[in-house]
Design a protein around this motif. Structure first.
Motif, PDB file in Angstrom:
ATOM      1  N   SER A   7       0.840  -1.210   0.000  1.00  0.00           N
ATOM      2  CA  SER A   7       0.000   0.000   0.000  1.00  0.00           C
ATOM      3  C   SER A   7       0.869   1.252   0.000  1.00  0.00           C
ATOM      4  N   PHE A   8       2.004   1.220   0.707  1.00  0.00           N
ATOM      5  CA  PHE A   8       2.910   2.360   0.707  1.00  0.00           C
ATOM      6  C   PHE A   8       3.492   2.580  -0.683  1.00  0.00           C
ATOM      7  N   THR A   9       3.944   1.509  -1.316  1.00  0.00           N
ATOM      8  CA  THR A   9       4.524   1.617  -2.656  1.00  0.00           C
ATOM      9  C   THR A   9       3.504   2.162  -3.650  1.00  0.00           C
ATOM     10  N   ALA A  10       2.260   1.677  -3.547  1.00  0.00           N
ATOM     11  CA  ALA A  10       1.208   2.128  -4.450  1.00  0.00           C
ATOM     12  C   ALA A  10       0.892   3.608  -4.253  1.00  0.00           C
ATOM     13  N   PHE A  11       1.015   4.096  -3.012  1.00  0.00           N
ATOM     14  CA  PHE A  11       0.772   5.508  -2.727  1.00  0.00           C
ATOM     15  C   PHE A  11       1.979   6.358  -3.106  1.00  0.00           C
ATOM     16  N   HIS A  12       3.166   5.889  -2.778  1.00  0.00           N
ATOM     17  CA  HIS A  12       4.391   6.669  -2.920  1.00  0.00           C
ATOM     18  C   HIS A  12       4.638   7.098  -4.366  1.00  0.00           C
ATOM     19  N   GLY A  13       4.556   6.171  -5.303  1.00  0.00           N
ATOM     20  CA  GLY A  13       4.871   6.501  -6.681  1.00  0.00           C
ATOM     21  C   GLY A  13       3.994   7.603  -7.255  1.00  0.00           C
ATOM     22  N   PRO A  14       2.671   7.429  -7.295  1.00  0.00           N
ATOM     23  CA  PRO A  14       1.808   8.477  -7.858  1.00  0.00           C
ATOM     24  C   PRO A  14       1.853   9.791  -7.083  1.00  0.00           C
ATOM     25  N   ARG A  15       1.945   9.716  -5.733  1.00  0.00           N
ATOM     26  CA  ARG A  15       1.891  10.958  -4.954  1.00  0.00           C
ATOM     27  C   ARG A  15       3.141  11.797  -5.149  1.00  0.00           C
ATOM     28  N   THR A  16       4.308  11.155  -5.197  1.00  0.00           N
ATOM     29  CA  THR A  16       5.533  11.935  -5.412  1.00  0.00           C
ATOM     30  C   THR A  16       5.552  12.520  -6.824  1.00  0.00           C
ATOM     31  N   GLN A  17       4.887  11.858  -7.771  1.00  0.00           N
ATOM     32  CA  GLN A  17       4.750  12.433  -9.104  1.00  0.00           C
ATOM     33  C   GLN A  17       3.828  13.652  -9.081  1.00  0.00           C
ATOM     34  N   THR A  18       2.720  13.526  -8.359  1.00  0.00           N
ATOM     35  CA  THR A  18       1.756  14.619  -8.293  1.00  0.00           C
ATOM     36  C   THR A  18       2.381  15.880  -7.716  1.00  0.00           C
ATOM     37  N   TYR A  19       3.152  15.711  -6.625  1.00  0.00           N
ATOM     38  CA  TYR A  19       3.737  16.859  -5.945  1.00  0.00           C
ATOM     39  C   TYR A  19       5.151  17.192  -6.439  1.00  0.00           C
ATOM     40  N   SER A  20       5.682  16.389  -7.355  1.00  0.00           N
ATOM     41  CA  SER A  20       7.076  16.561  -7.793  1.00  0.00           C
ATOM     42  C   SER A  20       7.994  16.652  -6.576  1.00  0.00           C
ATOM     43  N   CYS A  21       7.969  15.614  -5.770  1.00  0.00           N
ATOM     44  CA  CYS A  21       8.757  15.609  -4.533  1.00  0.00           C
ATOM     45  C   CYS A  21       9.428  14.259  -4.356  1.00  0.00           C
ATOM     46  N   VAL A  22      10.441  14.246  -3.512  1.00  0.00           N
ATOM     47  CA  VAL A  22      11.113  13.003  -3.138  1.00  0.00           C
ATOM     48  C   VAL A  22      11.260  12.980  -1.624  1.00  0.00           C
ATOM     49  N   LEU A  23      11.318  11.795  -1.059  1.00  0.00           N
ATOM     50  CA  LEU A  23      11.535  11.646   0.374  1.00  0.00           C
ATOM     51  C   LEU A  23      13.034  11.660   0.651  1.00  0.00           C
ATOM     52  N   PRO A  24      13.448  12.120   1.834  1.00  0.00           N
ATOM     53  CA  PRO A  24      14.878  12.320   2.101  1.00  0.00           C
ATOM     54  C   PRO A  24      15.752  11.101   1.845  1.00  0.00           C
ATOM     55  N   GLY A  25      15.304   9.927   2.254  1.00  0.00           N
ATOM     56  CA  GLY A  25      16.179   8.766   2.162  1.00  0.00           C
ATOM     57  C   GLY A  25      16.341   8.196   0.775  1.00  0.00           C
ATOM     58  N   GLU A  26      15.368   8.417  -0.101  1.00  0.00           N
ATOM     59  CA  GLU A  26      15.359   7.678  -1.361  1.00  0.00           C
ATOM     60  C   GLU A  26      16.277   8.245  -2.425  1.00  0.00           C
ATOM     61  N   ILE A  27      16.560   9.543  -2.393  1.00  0.00           N
ATOM     62  CA  ILE A  27      17.202  10.163  -3.539  1.00  0.00           C
ATOM     63  C   ILE A  27      18.686   9.797  -3.635  1.00  0.00           C
ATOM     64  N   VAL A  28      19.391   9.725  -2.494  1.00  0.00           N
ATOM     65  CA  VAL A  28      20.801   9.341  -2.542  1.00  0.00           C
ATOM     66  C   VAL A  28      20.927   7.897  -3.017  1.00  0.00           C
ATOM     67  N   ARG A  29      20.017   7.044  -2.553  1.00  0.00           N
ATOM     68  CA  ARG A  29      20.036   5.647  -2.984  1.00  0.00           C
ATOM     69  C   ARG A  29      19.802   5.539  -4.492  1.00  0.00           C
ATOM     70  N   GLN A  30      18.844   6.293  -5.026  1.00  0.00           N
ATOM     71  CA  GLN A  30      18.604   6.268  -6.467  1.00  0.00           C
ATOM     72  C   GLN A  30      19.849   6.683  -7.233  1.00  0.00           C
ATOM     73  N   CYS A  31      20.476   7.755  -6.788  1.00  0.00           N
ATOM     74  CA  CYS A  31      21.676   8.249  -7.452  1.00  0.00           C
ATOM     75  C   CYS A  31      22.793   7.211  -7.383  1.00  0.00           C
ATOM     76  N   LEU A  32      22.982   6.617  -6.212  1.00  0.00           N
ATOM     77  CA  LEU A  32      24.019   5.608  -6.033  1.00  0.00           C
ATOM     78  C   LEU A  32      23.783   4.416  -6.961  1.00  0.00           C
ATOM     79  N   GLN A  33      22.546   3.973  -7.088  1.00  0.00           N
ATOM     80  CA  GLN A  33      22.241   2.840  -7.956  1.00  0.00           C
ATOM     81  C   GLN A  33      22.617   3.136  -9.399  1.00  0.00           C
ATOM     82  N   HIS A  34      22.337   4.346  -9.854  1.00  0.00           N
ATOM     83  CA  HIS A  34      22.692   4.711 -11.233  1.00  0.00           C
ATOM     84  C   HIS A  34      24.209   4.808 -11.401  1.00  0.00           C
ATOM     85  N   ILE A  35      24.897   5.327 -10.397  1.00  0.00           N
ATOM     86  CA  ILE A  35      26.357   5.411 -10.470  1.00  0.00           C
ATOM     87  C   ILE A  35      26.947   4.014 -10.572  1.00  0.00           C
ATOM     88  N   GLN A  36      26.501   3.117  -9.716  1.00  0.00           N
ATOM     89  CA  GLN A  36      27.045   1.760  -9.695  1.00  0.00           C
ATOM     90  C   GLN A  36      26.672   0.971 -10.940  1.00  0.00           C
TER      91      GLN A  36
END
Length: 290
Positions: free
Chosen positions: A176-205
């Motif tokens: 339920s969190f995953t289903a809410f998180h994706g559309p809501r962060t798109q609606t508000y054009s926002c990211v949560l503090p913990g997720e963005i560094v991890r996303q960047c790291l995954q792309h770097i690696q």
């Protein structure tokens, strides 16, 4: 007895020696009131005086408030010392740096440039809407989010310093969190503090993002290094692996963000990970004379 000018000059000489350390990696251990911020200010001034392009220097601190304060201090210090270029040095949070790299790489799929949510926004907007839609109480919806943040910050669903709620988070709640998180962060054009560094790291690696080629970064200065979590530390390691000269500063005896999986182990073990690193210590505290 008041602090003497001779004591101040002796302490500043030690700070300057740390700031001017030419090692590719430098660790500065500094407790409260010992001049850590001044050393970082002098580090920036010295790099600019060495003709390092301002845009090639990045300074990161843990929170928006601390990075804003550090930015003001660096600019004021350089102005006082007649050093140009400080206004063009990037001073931000690590989250903001990661966000800018993802944006430069064209890896952010949002309707507008996204912003990192602060604590108030997390509680009163994101969590509140999640709880309302799923009919979940305040404490439970926070617990569900914090479990995801623990994973984003450490790469583990059950890290050693994470205390799971009772009852444990269920698979249905995670879904339920995953289903809410994706559309809501798109609606508000926002990211949560913990997720963005991890996303960047995954792309770097994965090789889909080259942080140095995108940012032309040559020098990275990390304040409050003891508050970085395992994913943050891996992010810094990737910068070092790509030849970025790195200066880390913090207190090896505390981490006020342990609840967000920060640990002083990062600064404690830095010279073991990088044996050729310069190691400097500020031990004279000026917050009270005794």
């Amino acid at each position: 007895m008041p602090i003497t000018n001779a004591q101040i000059q002796a302490a500043e000489a030690i700070q300057d020696a740390a700031a001017h350390d030419p090692s590719l990696q430098v660790r500065l251990v500094a407790g409260p009131g010992t001049g850590k911020s001044r050393t970082i200010e002098e580090r920036v001034r010295w790099l600019l005086a060495q003709h390092v392009p301002a845009a090639a220097i990045a300074v990161v601190s843990f929170t928006r408030a601390s990075s804003n304060e550090l930015r003001s201090r660096i600019r004021a210090y350089c102005d006082t010392n007649n050093q140009a270029g400080a206004n063009y040095v990037r001073v931000s949070t690590l989250h903001s740096l990661a966000l800018s790299l993802l944006s430069a790489a064209g890896l952010l799929q949002y309707p507008a440039p996204p912003l990192v949510l602060d604590d108030w926004e997390l509680e009163n907007v994101f969590d509140a809407e999640f709880g309302h839609l799923q009919d979940i109480g305040k404490r439970r919806r926070e617990a569900i989010r914090r479990e995801h943040e623990a994973f984003w910050n450490t790469g583990l669903w059950d890290p050693s310093n994470y205390i799971p709620p009772n009852p444990p988070i269920t698979d249905a709640e995670r879904a339920s969190f995953t289903a809410f998180h994706g559309p809501r962060t798109q609606t508000y054009s926002c990211v949560l503090p913990g997720e963005i560094v991890r996303q960047c790291l995954q792309h770097i690696q994965a090789g889909t993002l080259d942080p140095v080629a995108l940012s032309h970064l040559q020098h990275l200065i990390v304040d409050e290094y003891q508050d970085l979590n395992p994913i943050d530390l891996q992010f810094v390691d990737e910068m070092i692996a790509r030849g970025v000269t790195t200066f880390v500063a913090g207190d090896d005896d505390q981490s006020i963000y342990s609840f967000r999986h920060g640990s002083p182990a990062g600064i404690q073990l830095f010279t073991e990970k990088y044996p050729s690193a310069g190691s400097r210590t500020l031990s004279e505290c000026f917050r009270c004379t005794p």
